[in-house]
Design an enzyme around this catalytic site. Structure first.
Site, mmCIF file in Angstrom:
data_model
loop_
_atom_site.group_PDB
_atom_site.id
_atom_site.type_symbol
_atom_site.label_atom_id
_atom_site.label_comp_id
_atom_site.label_asym_id
_atom_site.label_seq_id
_atom_site.Cartn_x
_atom_site.Cartn_y
_atom_site.Cartn_z
ATOM 1 N N LYS A 136 0.911 -1.521 0.156
ATOM 2 C CA LYS A 136 0.031 -0.024 -0.292
ATOM 3 C C LYS A 136 0.558 1.324 0.207
ATOM 4 C CE LYS A 136 -3.675 1.808 2.699
ATOM 5 N NZ LYS A 136 -4.645 1.447 4.002
ATOM 6 N N SER B 276 -9.434 1.945 2.978
ATOM 7 C CA SER B 276 -8.371 2.656 1.866
ATOM 8 C C SER B 276 -7.209 1.951 1.734
ATOM 9 C CB SER B 276 -7.553 3.515 3.130
ATOM 10 O OG SER B 276 -6.665 2.980 3.859
ATOM 11 N N SER C 202 -9.893 -0.108 6.848
ATOM 12 C CA SER C 202 -9.456 -0.504 5.601
ATOM 13 C C SER C 202 -8.527 -1.833 5.272
ATOM 14 C CB SER C 202 -8.154 1.146 6.160
ATOM 15 O OG SER C 202 -8.809 2.030 5.766
#
Length: 450
Positions: A40, A117, A141
């Protein structure tokens, strides 16, 4: 714009990050040898700019001087990094839509959001572009995109895995989590990422330990609202009885009633719930827990990022822009003592409920992944119900694993297991015991009701 092409729009930058040099024989003995992983774009990788999901952040920050320990741990275990993944801007969403880099395409549910996210990380795994992926989970997330994309996702106990060289969202809740398509891979990654236990026998004992109590609260499944005909409540109850038999008590008591009775400070936060939070499809006590967590999260986000936002005035996408501005403008300091009291009481109460060998089983999310560009009012109702579930692990700091059951009517369905703080290997082991039965029961149930 939704991601397209061979990589499903999952990656913001592709590169190869090899494990440290060692002999072939040594490499083959490493626990993650031969596996690839995605990262990420919130984790620092030395020499590369960490973008935090938004072009203005990337523009105003220098390349990272050091690599995040979580990334280094995966590399040291023999895995190969394959690139940075798209994320929601500033990690402030559970939807997965990014106005600048595009929305990664959900391989499990086309036309629906991938969840955020950690959207790109989940999509990279679901689309078989990486064997596992690193994400972060503050308010949901990792768990949300895992559920939306039909894969496994683990939010570990808060504080167990280093968040050093990871851009903070709200440190009180930030965790480093990971995704995998199958439980054996998730388990291997978990063993690498978690702190080592005192001895190998302790690991074996943790894996062999069986729950003495499985709590499947009926009210949490009412949060599914019109989606409750997926029968996940019945599927979970049947599988817990089948797999654990007389070894575990199955408890269907309402979690909201337990919170109301055992978290004394929660009362003042239940008197001013919004119409959405107080609706029949929500559990008021869990809505209040959610509100407490979100205000604390907002306060920490403001402390971390208000100066940058006010100075740079970044061009943030819709939804994120309003949420960030609300956080920056908030004045929550007067309520901090009450908020922290709820957090302390809730963690203590949940620890007493689960003890060392209890499992809490709940829906991961309150229904099917929302459609792309869903109406804002409908999305707000969904978010309110989602956070009432997600805040259970968030506010307590306990570990949670999201388990895919399969797809029903073309969309993924998942459930989650929670265990007490530090019970991460235990909860993964329980998931391994239950998963095959859960999938079989779900297939039989949905097959007969389709």
């Amino acid at each position: 714009m939704e991601g397209s092409g061979d990589d499903h729009g999952a990656f913001i930058e592709k590169f190869i990050l090899p494990p440290p040099n060692s002999s072939d024989q040594q490499q083959q003995q490493l626990p993650l040898h031969g596996l690839t992983f995605a990262i990420k774009d919130i984790f620092d990788v030395a020499g590369r700019v960490t973008g935090f999901g938004t072009p203005d952040w990337a523009r105003t920050h220098a390349p990272a001087a050091a690599t995040a320990p979580a990334v280094l741990a995966a590399l040291a275990a023999g895995a190969t990094g394959v690139g940075k993944t798209v994320m929601d801007e500033m990690a402030y969403s559970i939807n997965g839509e990014n106005a600048h880099y595009g929305t990664p395409a959900n391989p499990c549910a086309p036309g629906r959001v991938p969840g955020g996210s950690s959207s790109g990380s989940a999509v990279a795994v679901a689309a078989s572009l990486a064997d596992f992926a690193l994400g972060t989970d503050t308010g949901g997330s990792v768990r949300v995109p895992a559920a939306y994309c039909g894969i496994f996702g683990l939010r570990p106990s808060h504080g167990l895995v280093s968040t050093e060289n990871v851009v903070p969202m709200a440190q009180m809740f930030d965790t480093v989590g990971w995704f995998a398509r199958d439980l054996p891979t998730l388990s291997r990654v978990t063993d690498v990422m978690l702190p080592p236990v005192a001895a190998a026998t302790d690991v074996d004992a943790e894996i062999r330990r069986r729950p003495s109590r499985v709590i499947i609260p009926a009210d949490c499944f009412k949060i599914l609202g019109s989606s409750d005909d997926d029968h996940t409540y019945e599927i979970l109850n049947a599988c817990a009885a089948k797999v654990f038999g007389c070894d575990a008590v199955v408890d269907n008591g309402n979690l909201g009633d337990f919170v109301s009775s055992n978290v004394p400070s929660i009362g003042k936060f239940m008197t001013d719930l919004s119409a959405v939070e107080a609706s029949s499809s929500c559990v008021p006590a869990l809505s209040a827990i959610s509100r407490v967590m979100r205000v604390l999260q907002r306060s920490e986000f403001k402390a971390n990022h208000a100066e940058w936002v006010n100075t740079v005035k970044p061009n943030l996408g819709p939804g994120i822009r309003e949420r960030v501005q609300e956080a920056i403008a908030s004045e929550d300091e007067s309520a901090m003592e009450d908020l922290h009291a709820v957090r302390t009481e809730f963690k203590s109460a949940l620890a007493a409920l689960l003890k060392d060998d209890g499992i809490l089983a709940i829906p991961t999310v309150p229904g099917a992944p929302p459609k792309l560009r869903m109406d804002a009012a409908l999305l707000e109702d969904f978010r309110a119900r989602a956070f009432s579930l997600l805040s259970i692990a968030g506010l307590s700091g306990f570990c949670q694993i999201s388990i895919p059951l399969g797809t029903r009517d073309g969309v993924p369905v998942s459930v989650s297991l929670l265990a007490g703080h530090g019970g991460d290997r235990f909860v993964v082991a329980v998931a391994q015991e239950l998963h095959e039965a859960l999938q079989a029961e779900a297939a039989a149930t949905w097959g007969s009701s389709a």
